[in-house]
Structures are given as structure tokens and as C-alpha cells.
Write a protein that holds these residues in place. Structure first.
Motif, PDB file in Angstrom:
ATOM      1  N   GLY A 155      40.637  31.760  47.371  1.00 49.41           N
ATOM      2  CA  GLY A 155      39.527  32.040  46.465  1.00 49.41           C
ATOM      3  C   GLY A 155      39.128  33.491  46.609  1.00 49.41           C
ATOM      4  O   GLY A 155      39.978  34.357  46.831  1.00 49.41           O
ATOM      5  N   ASN A 156      37.842  33.778  46.509  1.00 50.48           N
ATOM      6  CA  ASN A 156      37.343  35.131  46.695  1.00 50.48           C
ATOM      7  C   ASN A 156      36.064  35.086  47.520  1.00 50.48           C
ATOM      8  O   ASN A 156      35.574  34.009  47.851  1.00 50.48           O
ATOM      9  CB  ASN A 156      37.121  35.825  45.342  1.00 50.48           C
ATOM     10  N   PRO A 157      35.515  36.231  47.894  1.00 51.34           N
ATOM     11  CA  PRO A 157      34.319  36.247  48.741  1.00 51.34           C
ATOM     12  C   PRO A 157      33.140  35.453  48.177  1.00 51.34           C
ATOM     13  O   PRO A 157      32.287  34.981  48.939  1.00 51.34           O
ATOM     14  CB  PRO A 157      33.975  37.736  48.849  1.00 51.34           C
ATOM     15  N   LYS A 158      33.079  35.326  46.841  1.00 52.92           N
ATOM     16  CA  LYS A 158      31.959  34.590  46.249  1.00 52.92           C
ATOM     17  C   LYS A 158      32.094  33.080  46.456  1.00 52.92           C
ATOM     18  O   LYS A 158      31.100  32.382  46.617  1.00 52.92           O
ATOM     19  CB  LYS A 158      31.880  34.885  44.745  1.00 52.92           C
ATOM     20  N   TRP A 159      33.338  32.599  46.408  1.00 49.62           N
ATOM     21  CA  TRP A 159      33.525  31.157  46.533  1.00 49.62           C
ATOM     22  C   TRP A 159      34.937  30.866  47.032  1.00 49.62           C
ATOM     23  O   TRP A 159      35.923  31.210  46.381  1.00 49.62           O
ATOM     24  CB  TRP A 159      33.314  30.461  45.185  1.00 49.62           C
ATOM     25  N   ALA A 160      35.031  30.211  48.188  1.00 49.90           N
ATOM     26  CA  ALA A 160      36.334  29.827  48.729  1.00 49.90           C
ATOM     27  C   ALA A 160      36.663  28.424  48.245  1.00 49.90           C
ATOM     28  O   ALA A 160      35.955  27.468  48.567  1.00 49.90           O
ATOM     29  CB  ALA A 160      36.314  29.868  50.248  1.00 49.90           C
ATOM     30  N   SER A 161      37.705  28.323  47.428  1.00 49.03           N
ATOM     31  CA  SER A 161      38.099  27.011  46.927  1.00 49.03           C
ATOM     32  C   SER A 161      38.650  26.132  48.048  1.00 49.03           C
ATOM     33  O   SER A 161      38.497  24.918  48.031  1.00 49.03           O
ATOM     34  CB  SER A 161      39.171  27.157  45.836  1.00 49.03           C
ATOM     35  N   LEU A 162      39.304  26.763  49.008  1.00 48.34           N
ATOM     36  CA  LEU A 162      39.915  26.027  50.101  1.00 48.34           C
ATOM     37  C   LEU A 162      39.883  26.903  51.348  1.00 48.34           C
ATOM     38  O   LEU A 162      40.212  28.090  51.283  1.00 48.34           O
ATOM     39  CB  LEU A 162      41.359  25.664  49.744  1.00 48.34           C
ATOM     40  N   THR A 163      39.501  26.331  52.463  1.00 53.16           N
ATOM     41  CA  THR A 163      39.461  27.063  53.729  1.00 53.16           C
ATOM     42  C   THR A 163      40.257  26.308  54.785  1.00 53.16           C
ATOM     43  O   THR A 163      40.070  25.101  54.955  1.00 53.16           O
ATOM     44  CB  THR A 163      38.018  27.251  54.229  1.00 53.16           C
ATOM     45  N   MET A 164      41.132  27.006  55.486  1.00 50.07           N
ATOM     46  CA  MET A 164      41.921  26.395  56.558  1.00 50.07           C
ATOM     47  C   MET A 164      41.391  26.890  57.899  1.00 50.07           C
ATOM     48  O   MET A 164      41.285  28.090  58.133  1.00 50.07           O
ATOM     49  CB  MET A 164      43.400  26.769  56.421  1.00 50.07           C
ATOM     50  N   ARG A 165      41.076  25.953  58.777  1.00 55.05           N
ATOM     51  CA  ARG A 165      40.583  26.284  60.111  1.00 55.05           C
ATOM     52  C   ARG A 165      41.407  25.516  61.130  1.00 55.05           C
ATOM     53  O   ARG A 165      41.080  24.382  61.467  1.00 55.05           O
ATOM     54  CB  ARG A 165      39.105  25.917  60.240  1.00 55.05           C
ATOM     55  N   PRO A 166      42.483  26.106  61.614  1.00 55.29           N
ATOM     56  CA  PRO A 166      43.343  25.389  62.576  1.00 55.29           C
ATOM     57  C   PRO A 166      42.741  25.366  63.972  1.00 55.29           C
ATOM     58  O   PRO A 166      41.964  26.241  64.352  1.00 55.29           O
ATOM     59  CB  PRO A 166      44.638  26.206  62.550  1.00 55.29           C
ATOM     60  N   PHE A 167      43.112  24.344  64.729  1.00 54.60           N
ATOM     61  CA  PHE A 167      42.888  24.370  66.167  1.00 54.60           C
ATOM     62  C   PHE A 167      43.959  25.288  66.753  1.00 54.60           C
ATOM     63  O   PHE A 167      45.109  25.280  66.307  1.00 54.60           O
ATOM     64  CB  PHE A 167      43.056  22.978  66.781  1.00 54.60           C
ATOM     65  N   VAL A 168      43.594  26.083  67.748  1.00 52.06           N
ATOM     66  CA  VAL A 168      44.562  26.996  68.351  1.00 52.06           C
ATOM     67  C   VAL A 168      44.467  26.889  69.871  1.00 52.06           C
ATOM     68  O   VAL A 168      43.379  26.992  70.453  1.00 52.06           O
ATOM     69  CB  VAL A 168      44.340  28.454  67.913  1.00 52.06           C
ATOM     70  N   ILE A 169      45.612  26.674  70.495  1.00 55.63           N
ATOM     71  CA  ILE A 169      45.712  26.612  71.955  1.00 55.63           C
ATOM     72  C   ILE A 169      46.575  27.777  72.426  1.00 55.63           C
ATOM     73  O   ILE A 169      47.614  28.073  71.839  1.00 55.63           O
ATOM     74  CB  ILE A 169      46.346  25.278  72.396  1.00 55.63           C
ATOM     75  N   GLY A 170      46.130  28.449  73.488  1.00 58.14           N
ATOM     76  CA  GLY A 170      46.899  29.568  74.018  1.00 58.14           C
ATOM     77  C   GLY A 170      46.359  29.992  75.367  1.00 58.14           C
ATOM     78  O   GLY A 170      45.481  29.327  75.941  1.00 58.14           O
ATOM     79  N   PRO A 171      46.821  31.112  75.891  1.00 60.48           N
ATOM     80  CA  PRO A 171      46.363  31.560  77.214  1.00 60.48           C
ATOM     81  C   PRO A 171      44.891  31.947  77.231  1.00 60.48           C
ATOM     82  O   PRO A 171      44.303  32.078  78.306  1.00 60.48           O
ATOM     83  CB  PRO A 171      47.258  32.776  77.502  1.00 60.48           C
ATOM     84  N   HIS A 172      44.290  32.118  76.051  1.00 59.00           N
ATOM     85  CA  HIS A 172      42.881  32.509  75.997  1.00 59.00           C
ATOM     86  C   HIS A 172      41.931  31.347  76.269  1.00 59.00           C
ATOM     87  O   HIS A 172      40.776  31.557  76.651  1.00 59.00           O
ATOM     88  CB  HIS A 172      42.553  33.101  74.625  1.00 59.00           C
ATOM     89  N   ASN A 173      42.403  30.095  76.075  1.00 57.08           N
ATOM     90  CA  ASN A 173      41.481  28.972  76.261  1.00 57.08           C
ATOM     91  C   ASN A 173      42.052  27.801  77.056  1.00 57.08           C
ATOM     92  O   ASN A 173      41.325  26.881  77.401  1.00 57.08           O
ATOM     93  CB  ASN A 173      40.980  28.451  74.903  1.00 57.08           C
ATOM     94  N   MET A 174      43.359  27.823  77.363  1.00 59.40           N
ATOM     95  CA  MET A 174      43.902  26.745  78.186  1.00 59.40           C
ATOM     96  C   MET A 174      43.515  26.969  79.649  1.00 59.40           C
ATOM     97  O   MET A 174      43.464  28.105  80.115  1.00 59.40           O
ATOM     98  CB  MET A 174      45.428  26.691  78.052  1.00 59.40           C
ATOM     99  N   PRO A 175      43.256  25.886  80.378  1.00 59.20           N
ATOM    100  CA  PRO A 175      42.869  26.040  81.793  1.00 59.20           C
ATOM    101  C   PRO A 175      43.991  26.646  82.617  1.00 59.20           C
ATOM    102  O   PRO A 175      45.174  26.407  82.357  1.00 59.20           O
ATOM    103  CB  PRO A 175      42.556  24.609  82.228  1.00 59.20           C
TER     104      PRO A 175
END
Length: 306
Positions: A123-143
Motif C-alpha cells: 500500500g502506501n503511507p496513508k493506508w497499508a492494505s496488507l502488513t507482514m510481521r514475521p517472527f524472527v529468531i537469531g543470535p539477537h534473541n535466542m538464549p
């Protein structure tokens, strides 16, 4: 070409799908343990000649969160084209199965993980028709699991943590902790997890430490790693065999491999025993000694029952 690290980062969820419920805790999202899990086909190809495949696709049945799909993607580097592919996977799967769909991206470096974490909007800054928010695992948050007693609580999570922290400066302590935990893990599961770590480390220098740990500490582990050590000896023997004969060369190579293993264990090898090993031309007997050398604490154990 798909790398071994790539395979390990997503296939562990095929072997241990309930691992996602513990990973979700790391992400700060509470997903209940599944009551049932199905591994679904990963082919997302359309009727037109365009092939799309997700790395791993699972369907979870839970008492609290109902039924949902989890697509697991292993990502080794930043790839701007991936965002569009991931969004396609989610919309296609939602359309095909009519179920909630989540995307989990597994990374081995922080910059790739941070890139993958950013929401993607259609979409555009005024209106996002679809937003993807994945879960992410990596060295920044894994124990960072460096103690065996901690790794023992959840060997699968410790394995995934070891893979994602493959480039950590404390990787040797991580691997030693996991190897200690796997010694007390049911053999079939331990075999699979140990193999995933071997794949996940790829060609990194630290991979040699894991090979040694598997060959020495994880003595039950009869895998390609122990066979690789055996084959190294045979290969050395083939080189020598060009000059002194094939069987003699292979025997000499296996003898060297046996002596190397005993040396790694700190086992004292008297000259008489050394001559007995190096002078043996019976390949079957040398193979038997090699298997014993994986766990031997004294040279007497090598020649036991003979």
C-alpha cells in the motif's frame, strides 16, 4: 544451492515441531504446546510455470490457540526479493487452507535478523492494505546456553540456540554444553539433533570441535561423522597404498586414525601396543579397534576380549 546450515535451521521444526511453543516464549508471544502437528507439502507452485516452495510448513492443533499454520524459513543473508515471496506464501496458504498463518524466520547473524524483523507493507503511507510481521529468531534473541544443566532442560531448544549462535565467540562452550545434554537424551532424538548441529555449523572452523565432541564424548553416535573419521584414515591409506599396496595402505591409514583418537583421549600408548596397531594388516580387526578407540580410556580397552 541450499546449504547444510539452511537445512538445519528449518528442518529441526519438522523433527521437533513442538519446539515452536518454546521459541514463541523467546519472542514474547504465548503459544500453547500443540496437541497435534502435521507436516504439510511445501510446494506452493501455481498452475503457471512459477515454482514457489516454503522451507518447512506445519499445521498445529492446540487447545488454546486452535488450528494454525506455521511456515519456517531459514535466511542466511539479506534478500530484498524475499519479502515479496514471504508475503505471497502467507496469502497463498491462507487462501488454500483458510487458517491463520504465521511466518518464522531463522537467522544466524544479527544484521539479517534485524532486516527480517521489519514489517513489510503493501500500500502506501496513508493506508497499508496488507502488513507482514514475521517472527524472527537469531543470535539477537535466542538464549545463550553454555551450561549442560540448562541445555538438558530442552535439548531441541539448545540445539537451535547452538545453530543460531554458530558465530558466537563462546561457541565452544555452547557446543560442549549441548554435547553433554545429548549424552542423556534418548539416542534416536540425540542422533537427529547432533546431525542438525553438524549441518548448521557448515564449514565454520568451530565445526571441527563438534566433530571431535561427537566422535569422543557422544560415543553412541554412529553417524557420518565417525564414518568420516574412519574414511580419512582409509584415504590416507590409499595414498600410501599407491606405493605399498592397497590393503597395506588402508591398514596404515586406519592405524593412524586409531592412534589419533587415543591421543585425543589422552590415552598412553606403550611402544608394544603402538607396534601392534601399526603392524596389523587385518582391516576388520582395525575397524573394531577404531570403534573401541572412540570411547577407550586405556589401551587395554582397545584389545579387550582378544
Amino acid at each position: 544451492m541450499v546449504s547444510s546450515s539452511h537445512e538445519a535451521m528449518h528442518r529441526i521444526f519438522q523433527e521437533c515441531p513442538d519446539l515452536f511453543s518454546r521459541v514463541s516464549e523467546v519472542l514474547g508471544v504465548d503459544f500453547a504446546p500443540p496437541t497435534a502437528v502435521d507436516i504439510l507439502p511445501t510446494d506452493l507452485t501455481e498452475t503457471r510455470p512459477l515454482e514457489r516452495r516454503v522451507d518447512t510448513l506445519l499445521r498445529f492443533d492446540t487447545e488454546e490457540d486452535g488450528t494454525f499454520l506455521l511456515a519456517v524459513e531459514a535466511q542466511g543473508k539479506k534478500d530484498p526479493a524475499k519479502s515479496a515471496s514471504w508475503m505471497y506464501y502467507l496469502t497463498y496458504l491462507h487462501s488454500k487452507y483458510r487458517l491463520p498463518v504465521f511466518l518464522l524466520v531463522v537467522c544466524q547473524d544479527r544484521s539479517t535478523a534485524e532486516w527480517a524483523t521489519r514489517p513489510v507493507h503493501i500500500g502506501n503511507p496513508k493506508w497499508a492494505s496488507l502488513t507482514m510481521r514475521p517472527f524472527v529468531i537469531g543470535p539477537h534473541n535466542m538464549p545463550l546456553i553454555t551450561r549442560t544443566e540448562e541445555a538438558r532442560k530442552d535439548p531441541a531448544l539448545a540445539t537451535l540456540a547452538a545453530i543460531t549462535h554458530a558465530d558466537n565467540r563462546d561457541a565452544d562452550a555452547i557446543l560442549k554444553a549441548v554435547s553433554g545434554a545429548l549424552r542423556e537424551t534418548p539416542e534416536q532424538l540425540a542422533y537427529v539433533l547432533a546431525e542438525f548441529i553438524a549441518q548448521g555449523l557448515g564449514g565454520r572452523p568451530i565445526a571441527s570441535l563438534w566433530r571431535k565432541l561427537m566422535a569422543v564424548e557422544l560415543s553412541f553416535f554412529q553417524s557420518s561423522v565417525s564414518e568420516e573419521l574412519r574414511e580419512e584414515g582409509r584415504e590416507e591409506g590409499r595414498e600410501e597404498g599407491r606405493e605399498i599396496g592397497r590393503q597395506e595402505g588402508q591398514a596404515a591409514g586406519l592405524a593412524k586414525a586409531i592412534l589419533r583418537l587415543l591421543d585425543r583421549h589422552g590415552v598412553d600408548v606403550p611402544s608394544a601396543a603402538r607396534e601392534r596397531i601399526t603392524g596389523c594388516l587385518d582391516l576388520e580387526l582395525l575397524d573394531q579397534w577404531f570403534d573401541r578407540a572412540l570411547t577407550a580410556t586405556s589401551v587395554d580397552e582397545l584389545f579387550a576380549d582378544e
